[in-house]
Design an enzyme around this catalytic site. Structure first.
Site, PDB file in Angstrom:
ATOM      1  N   CYS A  62       0.837  -1.208   0.000  1.00 39.24           N
ATOM      2  CA  CYS A  62       0.000   0.000   0.000  1.00 39.24           C
ATOM      3  C   CYS A  62       0.866   1.249   0.000  1.00 39.24           C
ATOM      4  O   CYS A  62       0.586   2.211  -0.733  1.00 39.24           O
ATOM      5  CB  CYS A  62      -0.937  -0.005   1.201  1.00 39.24           C
ATOM      6  SG  CYS A  62      -2.098  -1.390   1.197  1.00 39.24           S
ATOM      7  N   THR A  63       1.906   1.258   0.796  1.00 44.42           N
ATOM      8  CA  THR A  63       2.807   2.407   0.861  1.00 44.42           C
ATOM      9  C   THR A  63       3.461   2.658  -0.482  1.00 44.42           C
ATOM     10  O   THR A  63       3.525   3.801  -0.957  1.00 44.42           O
ATOM     11  CB  THR A  63       3.858   2.194   1.965  1.00 44.42           C
ATOM     12  OG1 THR A  63       3.177   2.120   3.230  1.00 44.42           O
ATOM     13  CG2 THR A  63       4.881   3.315   1.990  1.00 44.42           C
TER      14      THR A  63
END
Length: 170
Positions: A62-63
């Site tokens: 996600c990052t």
């Protein structure tokens, strides 16, 4: 490919998308951003926007994905397209996450009722209590493009770019 409803290659039948597809009306939603402000399906007005559902803040994939979207955000803005990230995290966690990553787009908390927006978009993972990795490009109140990937796989930035390019020009 943008606009397709299929799952990412090799992601298996359990990852097949449910919910709205291309041409369907955008489901109604009301979510708070990392500052506590309410965002709805009509907040951007007539501007198109991406709703980027992702499993959890502070996770590796996600990052990486959100950082890549931040780097491309200016390209989308030149076409009037906004970006909203959506996860089941609380607004306070999302504020810290956005600050840590230096995000200039809003993160929306689908915290309570837990995953309600993800459920209405057909991308809630009941078994793990998180949003699946699904992106919706909304234009004129309808889904203009949708693409999904497996939880551990990033959606390619080219899919976003192709979706924006497919929008009608003013």
């Amino acid at each position: 490919m943008p606009g397709e409803r299929g799952a990412a290659p090799g992601s298996g039948p359990e990852a097949r998308p449910r919910g709205p597809g291309v041409g369907d009306p955008v489901p109604a939603f009301a979510l708070v951003n990392q500052y506590g402000e309410t965002v709805t399906e009509t907040t951007p007005g007539s501007d198109p926007f991406f709703l980027v559902f992702y499993p959890f803040a502070f996770s590796r994939v996600c990052t990486s994905e959100l950082s890549e979207l931040e780097a491309a955000r200016g390209d989308f803005a030149t076409r009037g397209v906004r970006v909203y990230g959506v996860s089941v995290d609380h607004k306070f966690a999302l504020r810290a996450y956005a600050q840590e990553l230096g995000l200039g787009f809003e993160l929306l908390a689908d915290f309570w009722p837990h995953g309600a927006a993800a459920r209405s978009f057909g991308c809630f993972d009941d078994a793990h209590g998180r949003a699946a990795r699904a992106t919706f490009l909304v234009a004129d109140g309808h889904i203009a493009a949708r693409f999904d990937s497996a939880v551990g796989a990033s959606r390619p930035l080219t899919a976003y770019r192709l979706a924006v390019e497919a929008l009608p020009r003013d």
